[in-house]
Design an enzyme around this catalytic site. Sequence first.
Site, mmCIF file in Angstrom:
data_model
loop_
_atom_site.group_PDB
_atom_site.id
_atom_site.type_symbol
_atom_site.label_atom_id
_atom_site.label_comp_id
_atom_site.label_asym_id
_atom_site.label_seq_id
_atom_site.Cartn_x
_atom_site.Cartn_y
_atom_site.Cartn_z
ATOM 1 N N GLU A 1 -3.390 1.486 4.000
ATOM 2 C CA GLU A 1 -4.500 0.626 3.600
ATOM 3 C C GLU A 1 -4.407 -0.640 4.451
ATOM 4 O O GLU A 1 -3.348 -1.282 4.488
ATOM 5 C CB GLU A 1 -4.394 0.271 2.113
ATOM 6 C CG GLU A 1 -5.571 -0.577 1.679
ATOM 7 C CD GLU A 1 -5.534 -1.010 0.214
ATOM 8 O OE1 GLU A 1 -4.627 -0.580 -0.532
ATOM 9 O OE2 GLU A 1 -6.416 -1.796 -0.158
ATOM 10 N N ARG B 1 10.429 6.813 -1.709
ATOM 11 C CA ARG B 1 10.187 5.611 -0.914
ATOM 12 C C ARG B 1 11.486 5.163 -0.271
ATOM 13 O O ARG B 1 12.571 5.425 -0.790
ATOM 14 C CB ARG B 1 9.747 4.447 -1.809
ATOM 15 C CG ARG B 1 8.382 4.482 -2.325
ATOM 16 C CD ARG B 1 8.142 3.272 -3.211
ATOM 17 N NE ARG B 1 7.771 2.093 -2.451
ATOM 18 C CZ ARG B 1 6.528 1.849 -2.045
ATOM 19 N NH1 ARG B 1 5.549 2.677 -2.345
ATOM 20 N NH2 ARG B 1 6.246 0.763 -1.357
ATOM 21 N N LYS C 1 3.671 -4.871 0.514
ATOM 22 C CA LYS C 1 2.767 -5.759 1.250
ATOM 23 C C LYS C 1 2.354 -6.950 0.401
ATOM 24 O O LYS C 1 2.221 -8.059 0.902
ATOM 25 C CB LYS C 1 1.523 -4.983 1.679
ATOM 26 C CG LYS C 1 1.721 -4.171 2.935
ATOM 27 C CD LYS C 1 0.443 -3.455 3.312
ATOM 28 C CE LYS C 1 0.342 -2.138 2.594
ATOM 29 N NZ LYS C 1 -0.810 -1.324 2.935
HETATM 30 P P1 ATP Z 1 2.672 -1.490 -0.331
HETATM 31 O O1 ATP Z 1 3.084 -1.344 -1.752
HETATM 32 O O2 ATP Z 1 3.647 -2.175 0.528
HETATM 33 O O3 ATP Z 1 1.271 -2.022 -0.161
HETATM 34 P P2 ATP Z 1 1.518 1.025 -0.043
HETATM 35 O O4 ATP Z 1 2.124 2.308 -0.424
HETATM 36 O O5 ATP Z 1 0.447 0.490 -0.929
HETATM 37 O O6 ATP Z 1 2.644 -0.004 0.189
HETATM 38 P P3 ATP Z 1 -0.099 1.983 2.059
HETATM 39 O O7 ATP Z 1 -0.677 1.247 3.190
HETATM 40 O O8 ATP Z 1 -1.010 2.498 1.032
HETATM 41 O O9 ATP Z 1 0.974 1.025 1.417
HETATM 42 O O10 ATP Z 1 0.885 3.116 2.569
HETATM 43 C C1 ATP Z 1 0.648 4.011 3.610
HETATM 44 C C2 ATP Z 1 1.655 5.122 3.509
HETATM 45 O O11 ATP Z 1 2.976 4.599 3.629
HETATM 46 C C3 ATP Z 1 1.585 5.818 2.167
HETATM 47 O O12 ATP Z 1 1.642 7.203 2.383
HETATM 48 C C4 ATP Z 1 2.799 5.323 1.436
HETATM 49 O O13 ATP Z 1 3.258 6.278 0.529
HETATM 50 C C5 ATP Z 1 3.780 5.054 2.578
HETATM 51 N N1 ATP Z 1 4.763 4.039 2.202
HETATM 52 C C6 ATP Z 1 4.537 2.777 1.775
HETATM 53 N N2 ATP Z 1 5.684 2.163 1.466
HETATM 54 C C7 ATP Z 1 6.689 3.045 1.699
HETATM 55 C C8 ATP Z 1 8.114 3.009 1.569
HETATM 56 N N3 ATP Z 1 8.750 1.935 1.119
HETATM 57 N N4 ATP Z 1 8.811 4.124 1.904
HETATM 58 C C9 ATP Z 1 8.178 5.214 2.365
HETATM 59 N N5 ATP Z 1 6.845 5.314 2.518
HETATM 60 C C10 ATP Z 1 6.097 4.246 2.188
HETATM 61 MG MG MG Z 2 -1.412 0.876 -1.318
#
Ligand code: ATP
Ligand code: MG
Length: 553
Positions: free
Chosen positions: A32, A259, A269
């Site tokens: 995102e 994760r 983020k």
């Molecule tokens: P955040 O909570 O930091 O915003 P998010 O999961 O909302 O993280 P996205 O941009 O939606 O962030 O994530 C893109 C991809 O990265 C998704 O498939 C998510 O599952 C993966 N991802 C995000 N954080 C991690 C992590 N700590 N370890 C492994 N994969 C991750």
């Molecule tokens: Mg997200």
Amino acid sequence: MNDSKNFIENIIDEDLSLGFNKRLLKFRFPPEPNGFLHIGHVKAIWVNFSLAKKYFSPVVLRFDDTNPEKEEQKYIDSIKEDVSWLGYSWSEERYASDYFDQLHVWAKELIKKNLAYVDSQASEEIAKQKGTPTTPGTNSPYRKRTIEENQILFDKMTSGVFNEGEHVLRAKIDMGSANMLMRDPVIYRVLKKPHPRTKNEWCVYPMYDWAHGQSDYIEQISHSLCTLEFKPHRELYDWFLDNLVQKNKVRPKQREFARLNLSHTITSKRKLMFLVKKGIVSGWDDPRMPTISGLRRRGYPPSALKEFVRLAGVAKRENIIEASLLEFCAREELNKSSNRVMVVINPLKLTITNYPDDKQESVFSENNPENPSSGVREIPFSKEIYIEQEDFKAEANRKFFRLTIGKEVRLKSAYIIKATSVVYNKDNSIKEVLCTYDPKSRSGSGTEESQRKVKGTLHWVSKKTAIKVQVNQYDRLFEHPSPADAQSEEELMSMINPNSSTTCFAYAEPSLSKAQVGQKFQFQRLGYFVVDNNTPSKIVFNKTVGLRDNWKK
Ligand code: ATP
Ligand code: MG
């Protein structure tokens, strides 16, 4: 590490053995664009691109841009820069917003099948009816609306007749389901915000669950890999597909892995955004940030980040990886790839009294003993030298192998010297140390004296040709091992290390005047450093990691 397969590879191999066409394998990375990517994302990127490499399959870079309130073009740009910097190229660049028309058509199909309805209650009311994990929810009074009524209302939502929050479109599934996400989830909401890409075209936007699985389907992703928190979403993901998938099309399969959680840091983020907004760091790319851009400025090579996530492994259960493993990976890689140079951070002047006043000679030093093809470089040597203050003690016990009065040490790649006396300032601080050198002891000269063993070897810089550089050194941003557990912003603030960054000036050998931004060096005996900036007026280095793990007790 061994070559054994991870559980995702096992799933794919099983699918292939059951007849799935290998050429239809396709993966995606779906960030995102609401912030910069962090070390956690490196894992998701690595998982998908490694599978793609192994099976010769494409990877789509898909921006999950369904929330125009939080998303910006600058985040899209940074995400592309970071994935490229890691060394990956995606086969297609896509946006969930590319599919807004199709998603809307499908929503209307659900209405037509009596599988979706417009709810006209306030969101608080809808939330109250959701029930709890142990008690079922209650049906909305609007659940029995006729198909025609729903069609008219959804059209009006779409054309902007209603205000935000007045109506939502919900899937009609089961308010008694054990899975809370199946209790008639909202799939469209009214949002009168311009979108970075579709501008003012829409005033309804799809919710994450509706957009995500359907985007996977449109792109014909075979294996949609996400993190464990999405496991409960899988049932909904499948329910949507059950109602859409056509024959002869690939039906995407969602599978979840743990994760990446890292000690002493946060990988969210939202929380990283808080540090940026509060001014605790200088920006998303502050060298103390666990973002890809921060790690890049800190001097982490892409290969070290990839090796780190490989070592951390792909598992089905959450765990916390020690931050020191990341530092270890950086050290291993930088030891192999970075040239050695000499820089003195806390200078102490030495005068070699028996060295001719005006003489200047060149000594030669291997650029990188780990890499025989890296060559040698010339380092100027003369009468006045800087060494580190810590490397001299006027009097010291037998265990001090550095410079002390009456004892010999070698100046790296140059001569053996012996301290003779100390010149003090009026305030009793040391002004300079006088010493003598053995002219026959020059390194590499082949003489008997050059092979004489002395206990200590010091790095040094010749005063006449030294260049002044700025050196930024860092400590962990969080003293606390698990800042991710903070329950409030105040608690997070209390975990911050107030002394995580220091800046000083240092004397460097002149070869560094030509160093390029991003170039990495081992400052001998001090650690690994990267050029952050090199302008005619200023050269700035950031410290990546020390030579050893200082965190071990
Ligand atoms: P955040 O909570 O930091 O915003 P998010 O999961 O909302 O993280 P996205 O941009 O939606 O962030 O994530 C893109 C991809 O990265 C998704 O498939 C998510 O599952 C993966 N991802 C995000 N954080 C991690 C992590 N700590 N370890 C492994 N994969 C991750
Ligand atoms: Mg997200």
